[in-house]
Design a protein around this motif. Structure first.
Motif, PDB file in Angstrom:
ATOM      1  N   ALA A  74       0.826  -1.223   0.000  1.00 20.92           N
ATOM      2  CA  ALA A  74       0.000   0.000   0.000  1.00 20.92           C
ATOM      3  C   ALA A  74       0.844   1.249   0.000  1.00 20.92           C
ATOM      4  N   GLY A  75       1.940   1.190  -0.737  1.00 13.16           N
ATOM      5  CA  GLY A  75       2.765   2.378  -0.863  1.00 13.16           C
ATOM      6  C   GLY A  75       3.579   2.698   0.364  1.00 13.16           C
ATOM      7  N   GLY A  76       3.558   1.841   1.373  1.00 10.68           N
ATOM      8  CA  GLY A  76       4.339   2.098   2.578  1.00 10.68           C
ATOM      9  C   GLY A  76       5.804   1.790   2.352  1.00 10.68           C
ATOM     10  N   ARG A  77       6.584   1.945   3.415  1.00 10.01           N
ATOM     11  CA  ARG A  77       8.003   1.610   3.326  1.00 10.01           C
ATOM     12  C   ARG A  77       8.396   0.803   4.542  1.00 10.01           C
ATOM     13  N   ASP A  78       9.358  -0.063   4.350  1.00 10.13           N
ATOM     14  CA  ASP A  78       9.830  -0.886   5.460  1.00 10.13           C
ATOM     15  C   ASP A  78      10.520  -0.022   6.509  1.00 10.13           C
ATOM     16  N   ARG A  79      10.451  -0.487   7.705  1.00 13.46           N
ATOM     17  CA  ARG A  79      11.043   0.234   8.838  1.00 13.46           C
ATOM     18  C   ARG A  79      11.707  -0.790   9.760  1.00 13.46           C
ATOM     19  N   THR A  80      12.841  -0.442  10.329  1.00  7.10           N
ATOM     20  CA  THR A  80      13.514  -1.283  11.329  1.00  7.10           C
ATOM     21  C   THR A  80      13.777  -0.448  12.567  1.00  7.10           C
ATOM     22  N   ASP A  81      13.349  -0.956  13.711  1.00  5.16           N
ATOM     23  CA  ASP A  81      13.573  -0.295  14.999  1.00  5.16           C
ATOM     24  C   ASP A  81      14.477  -1.149  15.870  1.00  5.16           C
ATOM     25  N   LEU A  82      15.351  -0.473  16.576  1.00 13.70           N
ATOM     26  CA  LEU A  82      16.151  -1.102  17.618  1.00 13.70           C
ATOM     27  C   LEU A  82      15.422  -0.888  18.943  1.00 13.70           C
ATOM     28  N   VAL A  83      15.054  -1.981  19.617  1.00 13.61           N
ATOM     29  CA  VAL A  83      14.203  -1.895  20.803  1.00 13.61           C
ATOM     30  C   VAL A  83      14.931  -2.482  22.009  1.00 13.61           C
ATOM     31  N   PHE A  84      15.064  -1.683  23.045  1.00 14.68           N
ATOM     32  CA  PHE A  84      15.610  -2.138  24.328  1.00 14.68           C
ATOM     33  C   PHE A  84      14.471  -2.208  25.337  1.00 14.68           C
ATOM     34  N   ASP A  85      14.245  -3.370  25.926  1.00 14.12           N
ATOM     35  CA  ASP A  85      13.221  -3.480  26.968  1.00 14.12           C
ATOM     36  C   ASP A  85      13.705  -2.947  28.308  1.00 14.12           C
ATOM     37  N   GLY A  86      15.031  -2.853  28.490  1.00 15.75           N
ATOM     38  CA  GLY A  86      15.536  -2.315  29.747  1.00 15.75           C
ATOM     39  C   GLY A  86      17.021  -2.056  29.692  1.00 15.75           C
ATOM     40  N   LEU A  87      17.434  -0.843  30.050  1.00 12.57           N
ATOM     41  CA  LEU A  87      18.840  -0.462  30.129  1.00 12.57           C
ATOM     42  C   LEU A  87      19.114   0.065  31.531  1.00 12.57           C
ATOM     43  N   ASP A  88      20.148  -0.448  32.158  1.00 13.62           N
ATOM     44  CA  ASP A  88      20.461  -0.122  33.551  1.00 13.62           C
ATOM     45  C   ASP A  88      21.805   0.610  33.606  1.00 13.62           C
ATOM     46  N   THR A  89      21.813   1.961  33.705  1.00 12.55           N
ATOM     47  CA  THR A  89      20.695   2.872  33.750  1.00 12.55           C
ATOM     48  C   THR A  89      20.986   4.061  32.846  1.00 12.55           C
TER      49      THR A  89
END
Length: 802
Positions: A74-89
């Protein structure tokens, strides 16, 4: 459809000029430990040898695989995200040297757009001390209960040490990290409002969507309990509403079953292509806190599905000083121990963390109610930036994250900070500076009301409900009872009847095998005051309080560690029993007890029922008796004894006539009565007067009350004044069992099975046997059946004063 690539392999930790293999999720301490570069900080006094770790910067690196790019549907574009569920700190995240972002909150997740890029990913952690001290310098100092700057950084407070915990200020990627690949749009947030009316369950899914293709038409489809519903996405949000007929309600353990319903939400394009899916389990129930005023003050009673309940609770701290090591299996083991002890409520204490979904999933399944503190404890917290924004962001994220769980029944603003402001000299020291009141009475209740109106909120624990009463007034709201442990005999628990006891407890050392591993096997002496033992005692004057508590009841065992160990563990079980029996006998005026504490995060002398190696202390087995549906206890009312018969089951209890025996410590029955029994209604307490003829007179006598296999005892004098006979008993040893037959009175007989084998555990705690009685104690985990002599060395009971 969105797909994810976990980033668990190939990480390195930069240490000086070396590169060490790193575990993700994990932390610096566990990586250094795995590389053999630091000693185990849980053993001996090695904690002090690794203090330098918290003062350094640390960098984690990995090669990031190439992110996909191209045209989507549908004319969109691919996307990639880097996701961290938790970083201390406090950390900077860079990709090939380009700054992606800076973070400063352990309690949040983070997402970065890395579409079409690859290269070397680095996460550089600043010292948590440096971050906290910089914020303190900027905002000004604030008082707290411990000499560490934990309230100036949104990090697990007990990382900086507590009166039961080590000071191990770590850093690391403590929760999972992944790459998420998606096209057109993704589900950014789902806020589920789950309610029930009669037998109709209602689910409202408030959905936020992130778009990559602005023009795409999007829809939401949800399914729960065989019911489907569809809604359009308008802009970046949509709401799907479902009504599910004929649902079964979720109940706390002991009150009913715990049916859970799968919810599946799909985001798709108008053309029908699925883009993203969200799945959770929910349960249908109602919950409120009855805080009504009455002739006794202001109540605090949990009401679930209209049923008022006496909460049988325990306080929970992080189960490891390094929480990245706590697995789903470990959560299940510990929480199953709690449920098996009769616990129906677990309070997640405010100096720790918001636990992972695994914790709440298991509570959902076991029927354990969860009281969730927001992470504020024992300190004045600044309300200025950068902390204020972090507090609001973390609260919003975690309220929504945890909303699906039916076990979660209360949001609590803080631990002891309102009390601290009033009683601990803070008000004068602060001189008008902010200290957290704006969070507890402003920000947090506003967020809960906006996002999660299905659950109650309380500003703190303890809290009387308003500044019209002292924050820790036992007659109003929740109460913490610490004067007894700190300054008095545990008999003083009977001095009042709080409306709800949210914290109280008594210390004892861990199991013998735990002490051997943590202290003796690294060359330290096992003695109450040896350097190794004192290092594993973090409470102020902890051993002094233990000894003063013993001296009120026993002649102190000079130089006899084994006897000291048994008596301190026994005193812990007796102290908690004194409080719980008294308060349960006063239901419904008192509506709950939350024992401090269920668990430990390392091997330590503490208030825990389960020690840092997961071994049950005698207190654990005592909780099984105290928190059973049916309990009998001898209590004083107006100078006379009564037998309180407590029935927390859902059906009427018609016990046999209680048998009361006035006995001498030599085993003679001086007087005996069978008092008329009476039916005890469901969730009720009945009191049976004790005839004067059977009340014990002096130190040589005691009272025994037996009701339907349950027993209550009353000794009118402290043990040091009781002329106990020298204990005599017979022992039979069989695979998986030890049977003891008493030939004299055996008061508080205890088998310490781990003395026979470090893996051995007994299924029975302290038990008092009259002459001629016997008990069979189940034992699991020993490698070989021990001989009788070894078993006798592992058996303890109260003995005559020496």
């Amino acid at each position: 459809m969105l797909d994810a690539t976990p980033l668990t392999e190939g990480w390195i930790l930069r240490y000086e000029r070396r590169e060490l293999p790193a575990a993700v999720p994990g932390c610096v301490h566990t990586d250094l430990l795995a590389a053999g570069l630091i000693p185990d900080p849980f053993l001996g006094r090695a904690e002090t040898e690794v203090a330098w770790v918290g003062r350094r910067e640390w960098t984690y690196e990995v090669d990031l695989p190439g992110a996909r790019s191209g045209s989507g549907a549908a004319g969109g574009r691919d996307r990639t995200d880097l996701v961290f569920d938790g970083l201390d700190t406090a950390a900077e995240i860079r990709l090939d040297g380009r700054l992606l972002g800076s973070v400063r909150n352990m309690h949040r997740s983070y997402r970065f757009d890395v579409t079409g890029t690859s290269g070397r990913l680095s996460v550089r952690f600043a010292s948590a001390y440096a971050e906290a001290e910089a914020v303190r310098e900027r905002l000004g100092d604030r008082p707290n209960a411990y000499p560490e700057p934990f309230q100036f950084i949104r990090k697990m407070a007990c990382s900086f040490g507590w009166d039961w915990g080590p000071t191990l200020v770590t850093a690391g990627i403590w929760r999972p990290v992944r790459l998420e690949h998606w096209s057109t749009a993704r589900i950014a947030r789902v806020r589920p409002l789950v309610t029930v009316e009669g037998t109709t369950g209602k689910v409202e899914l408030h959905v936020d969507v992130e778009r990559a293709a602005v023009e795409a038409g999007l829809r939401l489809r949800a399914r729960v309990g065989g019911v489907d519903a569809v809604a359009e996405v308008e802009g970046t949000s949509g709401v799907v509403r479902l009504e599910v007929p004929g649902v079964e309600r979720w109940w706390p353990r002991g009150y009913g079953e715990q049916p859970l319903y799968d919810v599946e939400l799909t985001l798709y394009e108008d053309g029908g292509q699925g883009l993203d899916t969200w799945r959770r389990r929910v349960g249908f129930r109602t919950v409120e806190i009855d805080r009504g005023a009455d002739e006794h003050g202001t109540g605090f009673t949990f009401v679930v599905n209209g049923e008022r309940l006496f909460a049988r609770g325990v306080n929970w701290i992080p189960d490891d000083a390094f929480p990245s090591r706590v697995t789903r299996e470990r959560y299940r083991a510990r929480l199953t121990q709690a449920a098996d002890a009769g616990v129906d409520l677990v309070r997640i204490w405010g100096g720790g963390i918001y636990e992972s979904h695994d914790f709440y999933d298991i509570c959902d399944e076991l029927g354990l109610l969860v009281w969730q503190d927001f992470p504020f404890a024992c300190a004045a917290y600044p309300e200025e930036q950068p902390l204020r924004g972090e507090v609001e962001a973390e609260a919003r994220e975690n309220v929504v994250r945890l909303m699906p769980h039916p076990s979660l029944v209360l949001w609590n603003g803080n631990n002891e900070n309102l009390w601290g402001f009033r009683d601990w000299g803070w008000e004068e020291r602060l001189a008008g500076e902010s200290w957290g009141e704006g969070y507890y009475l402003g920000v947090l209740p506003r967020i809960v009301a906006e996002l999660d109106p299905t659950r109650p909120y309380t500003a703190g624990s303890p809290w009387s409900g308003s500044w019209d009463h002292h924050p820790n007034d036992p007659a109003h709201g929740t109460h913490h009872s610490w004067e007894v442990w700190n300054r008095e005999d545990y008999a003083e628990y009977r001095a009042n009847v709080p409306r709800f006891v949210a914290e109280f407890g008594w210390q004892a050392p861990p199991a013998y095998a735990t002490l051997r591993r943590a202290v003796a096997e690294v060359g330290e002496e096992l003695a109450a005051d040896s350097p190794g033992m004192l290092h594993h005692q973090k409470a102020e004057d902890g051993n002094g309080k233990l000894e003063r508590g013993l001296a009120r009841h026993f002649t102190l065992p000079e130089g006899d560690f084994d006897r000291w160990h048994y008596l301190t563990q026994l005193n812990q079980a007796r102290a908690v029993a004194t409080g719980v029996e008294h308060w349960r006998s006063h239901w419904p005026v008192c509506a709950g007890t939350i024992v401090w504490q269920l668990n430990d995060c390392w091997p330590v002398t503490s208030w825990a029922a389960i020690d840092g190696d997961g071994r049950e202390k005698p207190l654990y087995h005592e909780l099984r008796r105290l928190y059973a549906d049916r309990l009998v206890t001898l209590q004083e009312r107006g100078g006379a004894l009564v037998l309180a018969v407590v029935n927390q089951a859902g059906e009427v209890w018609e016990p046999a006539a209680p048998r009361l025996r006035r006995m001498s410590v030599d085993g003679e029955v001086i007087a005996e009565f069978s008092v008329p029994g009476a039916a005890v209604g469901p969730r009720a307490v009945a009191e049976v007067p004790v005839p004067r003829e059977v009340e014990p007179a002096g130190a040589k006598e005691f009272l025994v009350a037996d009701v339907d296999g349950l027993r209550a005892l009353h000794f009118p004098a402290p043990d040091r004044e009781v002329p106990y006979p020298r204990p005599e008993f017979d022992v039979e040893v069989a695979p998986g069992a030890v049977t003891v037959t008493a030939r004299t009175l055996l008061r508080d007989l205890l088998l310490q099975a781990d003395r026979l084998d470090a893996g051995a555990r007994a299924d029975t705690g302290r038990v008092t046997l009259l002459p001629g009685e016997r008990v069979t104690i189940g034992v699991t985990g020993w490698a070989a059946v021990p001989d009788e002599a070894a078993v006798r060395r592992a058996l303890f009971c109260v003995e005559p004063a020496r």
